[in-house]
Design a protein around this motif. Structure first.
Motif, PDB file in Angstrom:
ATOM      1  N   PHE A  22       0.846  -1.192   0.000  1.00 14.19           N
ATOM      2  CA  PHE A  22       0.000   0.000   0.000  1.00 14.19           C
ATOM      3  C   PHE A  22       0.882   1.243   0.000  1.00 14.19           C
ATOM      4  N   LEU A  23       0.560   2.204  -0.839  1.00 16.48           N
ATOM      5  CA  LEU A  23       1.284   3.467  -0.902  1.00 16.48           C
ATOM      6  C   LEU A  23       0.328   4.597  -0.557  1.00 16.48           C
ATOM      7  N   ASP A  24       0.675   5.378   0.456  1.00 16.40           N
ATOM      8  CA  ASP A  24      -0.140   6.496   0.926  1.00 16.40           C
ATOM      9  C   ASP A  24       0.599   7.794   0.600  1.00 16.40           C
ATOM     10  N   LEU A  25       0.142   8.488  -0.459  1.00 21.04           N
ATOM     11  CA  LEU A  25       0.769   9.728  -0.910  1.00 21.04           C
ATOM     12  C   LEU A  25       0.040  10.934  -0.338  1.00 21.04           C
ATOM     13  N   PHE A  26       0.789  11.995  -0.050  1.00 20.62           N
ATOM     14  CA  PHE A  26       0.232  13.166   0.644  1.00 20.62           C
ATOM     15  C   PHE A  26      -0.424  12.654   1.928  1.00 20.62           C
ATOM     16  N   ALA A  27       0.326  11.901   2.714  1.00 15.51           N
ATOM     17  CA  ALA A  27      -0.213  11.063   3.786  1.00 15.51           C
ATOM     18  C   ALA A  27      -0.777  11.813   4.988  1.00 15.51           C
ATOM     19  N   GLY A  28      -0.461  13.081   5.167  1.00 16.57           N
ATOM     20  CA  GLY A  28      -1.018  13.825   6.295  1.00 16.57           C
ATOM     21  C   GLY A  28      -0.623  13.218   7.622  1.00 16.57           C
ATOM     22  N   SER A  29      -1.593  12.714   8.370  1.00 10.83           N
ATOM     23  CA  SER A  29      -1.306  12.073   9.661  1.00 10.83           C
ATOM     24  C   SER A  29      -1.207  10.554   9.529  1.00 10.83           C
ATOM     25  N   GLY A  30      -1.362  10.036   8.306  1.00  8.86           N
ATOM     26  CA  GLY A  30      -1.173   8.608   8.067  1.00  8.86           C
ATOM     27  C   GLY A  30      -2.385   7.729   8.273  1.00  8.86           C
ATOM     28  N   ASP A  48      -4.203  11.805  -1.492  1.00  7.02           N
ATOM     29  CA  ASP A  48      -5.120  12.837  -1.036  1.00  7.02           C
ATOM     30  C   ASP A  48      -4.379  14.171  -1.092  1.00  7.02           C
ATOM     31  N   PRO A  49      -4.117  14.666  -2.323  1.00  3.35           N
ATOM     32  CA  PRO A  49      -3.354  15.914  -2.449  1.00  3.35           C
ATOM     33  C   PRO A  49      -4.203  17.123  -2.076  1.00  3.35           C
ATOM     34  N   PRO A  50      -3.552  18.261  -1.819  1.00  2.00           N
ATOM     35  CA  PRO A  50      -4.333  19.497  -1.637  1.00  2.00           C
ATOM     36  C   PRO A  50      -5.275  19.672  -2.829  1.00  2.00           C
ATOM     37  N   TYR A  51      -6.501  20.048  -2.531  1.00  2.00           N
ATOM     38  CA  TYR A  51      -7.521  20.127  -3.568  1.00  2.00           C
ATOM     39  C   TYR A  51      -7.272  21.266  -4.555  1.00  2.00           C
ATOM     40  N   ASP A  52      -7.736  21.039  -5.774  1.00  2.00           N
ATOM     41  CA  ASP A  52      -7.816  22.046  -6.831  1.00  2.00           C
ATOM     42  C   ASP A  52      -6.468  22.672  -7.201  1.00  2.00           C
ATOM     43  N   GLN A  53      -5.394  21.884  -7.109  1.00  2.00           N
ATOM     44  CA  GLN A  53      -4.076  22.346  -7.547  1.00  2.00           C
ATOM     45  C   GLN A  53      -3.512  21.461  -8.660  1.00  2.00           C
ATOM     46  N   GLU A  54      -4.304  20.479  -9.100  1.00  2.00           N
ATOM     47  CA  GLU A  54      -3.929  19.536 -10.153  1.00  2.00           C
ATOM     48  C   GLU A  54      -2.703  18.689  -9.812  1.00  2.00           C
ATOM     49  N   LEU A  55      -2.427  18.526  -8.524  1.00  2.00           N
ATOM     50  CA  LEU A  55      -1.300  17.679  -8.116  1.00  2.00           C
ATOM     51  C   LEU A  55      -1.567  16.218  -8.462  1.00  2.00           C
ATOM     52  N   GLU A  56      -2.839  15.808  -8.380  1.00  2.00           N
ATOM     53  CA  GLU A  56      -3.176  14.427  -8.736  1.00  2.00           C
ATOM     54  C   GLU A  56      -2.858  14.157 -10.210  1.00  2.00           C
ATOM     55  N   LYS A  57      -3.035  15.158 -11.049  1.00  2.00           N
ATOM     56  CA  LYS A  57      -2.744  15.006 -12.480  1.00  2.00           C
ATOM     57  C   LYS A  57      -1.240  14.790 -12.692  1.00  2.00           C
ATOM     58  N   GLN A  58      -0.412  15.552 -11.978  1.00  2.00           N
ATOM     59  CA  GLN A  58       1.040  15.395 -12.075  1.00  2.00           C
ATOM     60  C   GLN A  58       1.461  13.990 -11.643  1.00  2.00           C
ATOM     61  N   VAL A  59       0.871  13.510 -10.543  1.00  2.00           N
ATOM     62  CA  VAL A  59       1.218  12.180 -10.031  1.00  2.00           C
ATOM     63  C   VAL A  59       0.752  11.106 -11.011  1.00  2.00           C
ATOM     64  N   LEU A  60      -0.461  11.240 -11.547  1.00  2.00           N
ATOM     65  CA  LEU A  60      -0.968  10.251 -12.499  1.00  2.00           C
ATOM     66  C   LEU A  60      -0.126  10.232 -13.777  1.00  2.00           C
ATOM     67  N   LYS A  61       0.342  11.400 -14.226  1.00  2.00           N
ATOM     68  CA  LYS A  61       1.234  11.444 -15.393  1.00  2.00           C
ATOM     69  C   LYS A  61       2.495  10.636 -15.107  1.00  2.00           C
ATOM     70  N   TYR A  62       3.038  10.791 -13.900  1.00  2.00           N
ATOM     71  CA  TYR A  62       4.235  10.027 -13.535  1.00  2.00           C
ATOM     72  C   TYR A  62       3.927   8.529 -13.488  1.00  2.00           C
ATOM     73  N   LEU A  63       2.832   8.177 -12.810  1.00  2.66           N
ATOM     74  CA  LEU A  63       2.497   6.768 -12.626  1.00  2.66           C
ATOM     75  C   LEU A  63       2.173   6.064 -13.944  1.00  2.66           C
ATOM     76  N   ALA A  64       1.755   6.819 -14.957  1.00  5.49           N
ATOM     77  CA  ALA A  64       1.400   6.224 -16.252  1.00  5.49           C
ATOM     78  C   ALA A  64       2.558   5.443 -16.860  1.00  5.49           C
ATOM     79  N   GLY A  65       3.780   5.872 -16.598  1.00  3.19           N
ATOM     80  CA  GLY A  65       4.934   5.176 -17.145  1.00  3.19           C
ATOM     81  C   GLY A  65       5.811   4.537 -16.092  1.00  3.19           C
ATOM     82  N   SER A  66       5.259   4.317 -14.925  1.00  2.57           N
ATOM     83  CA  SER A  66       6.052   3.860 -13.785  1.00  2.57           C
ATOM     84  C   SER A  66       5.987   2.352 -13.571  1.00  2.57           C
ATOM     85  N   SER A  67       7.104   1.787 -13.098  1.00  8.44           N
ATOM     86  CA  SER A  67       7.118   0.366 -12.728  1.00  8.44           C
ATOM     87  C   SER A  67       6.501   0.128 -11.355  1.00  8.44           C
TER      88      SER A  67
END
Length: 189
Positions: free
Chosen positions: A45-53, A119-138
Motif C-alpha cells: 500500500f502506498l499512501d501519498l500526501f499522507a497527512g497524519s497517516g 489525497d493531495p491538496p484540492y484544486d491544484q492539479e497535483l493528482e494530475k502530475q502524479v498520475l502522469k508520472y504513474l502512467a509510465g512507472s514500474s
C-alpha cells in the motif's frame, strides 16, 4: 480520527493542528475501506500526501503487508511516526519525508504497489502530475488500484490519455474518491 477495524481497531490517531492537513473523516474512511477491505490482506500500500497517516495505518490494521507513507511536511511526518508507534504498526510502515514526485522516483525499481492512495491538496492539479508520472512507472502493474481523494469539481477527463480507466467514482457531500486502473485490463465477471 480513529482506526476503524483490524488489529489497531478503535485506537485514536493524532492529527496536526491547523489547516495544513485535511484528515479523511471516519465515515468516509469507513466507506472507502468497506469497498477495498476484501483485497487488502498481504498487499503493498502506498499512501501519498499522507497527512497524519490515517489511510495507510487503516490499511496496515486490516492486514496490508506493508505501507509506504509519503509526506513532505516534517511535522506531519512526525505525527505519522507517532501514530505508527502508537498502533504498534511501525515495523510495517516505511516513511519518506519528501515531495511526492521525488519519493516516487526514489521508489522506482524497488517496489510495486497493489494500492496507491493519494489525497493531495484540492484544486491544484497535483493528482494530475502524479498520475502522469504513474502512467509510465514500474510502481504500477496491471492490477494496481489507484484511489484519488479529490474535490467534487476535480476533472479526470484526461485519464484515458494517460492509459488509465475509471473503475468507479464514489461521491460524498464535499469530495469524492476516484478509483483507477491501467486501461485495457480484461474484466473477469
Amino acid at each position: 480520527m480513529r482506526v476503524i477495524a483490524g488489529s489497531a481497531r478503535s485506537l485514536k490517531l493524532k492529527t496536526l493542528e491547523g489547516i495544513d492537513t485535511r484528515p479523511t473523516t471516519d465515515r468516509i474512511k469507513e466507506t472507502l475501506f468497506n469497498m477495498i477491505a476484501p483485497y487488502l490482506y498481504d498487499c503493498e500500500f502506498l499512501d501519498l500526501f499522507a497527512g497524519s497517516g490515517g489511510i495507510g495505518i487503516e490499511a496496515l490494521s486490516r492486514g496490508a503487508k506493508e505501507a509506504v507513507f509519503v509526506e513532505k511536511n516534517p511535522k506531519a511526518m512526525e505525527c505519522i511516526k507517532e501514530n505508527l508507534k502508537f498502533t504498534r504498526l511501525e515495523k510495517k510502515g516505511i516513511t519518506l519525508t519528501k515531495d511526492v514526485l521525488n519519493a516516487l522516483y526514489q521508489l522506482e525499481g524497488d517496489k510495486v504497489f497493489d494500492y496507491i492512495f493519494m489525497d493531495p491538496p484540492y484544486d491544484q492539479e497535483l493528482e494530475k502530475q502524479v498520475l502522469k508520472y504513474l502512467a509510465g512507472s514500474s510502481l504500477v502493474y496491471e492490477d494496481t488500484v489507484i484511489i484519488v481523494e479529490a474535490s467534487l469539481n476535480t476533472d479526470f477527463s484526461y485519464i484515458g490519455e494517460l492509459g488509465f480507466s475509471l473503475i468507479k467514482e464514489k461521491r460524498y457531500k464535499t469530495n469524492k474518491h476516484v478509483f483507477l486502473e491501467k486501461a485495457g485490463k480484461e474484466e473477469i465477471c
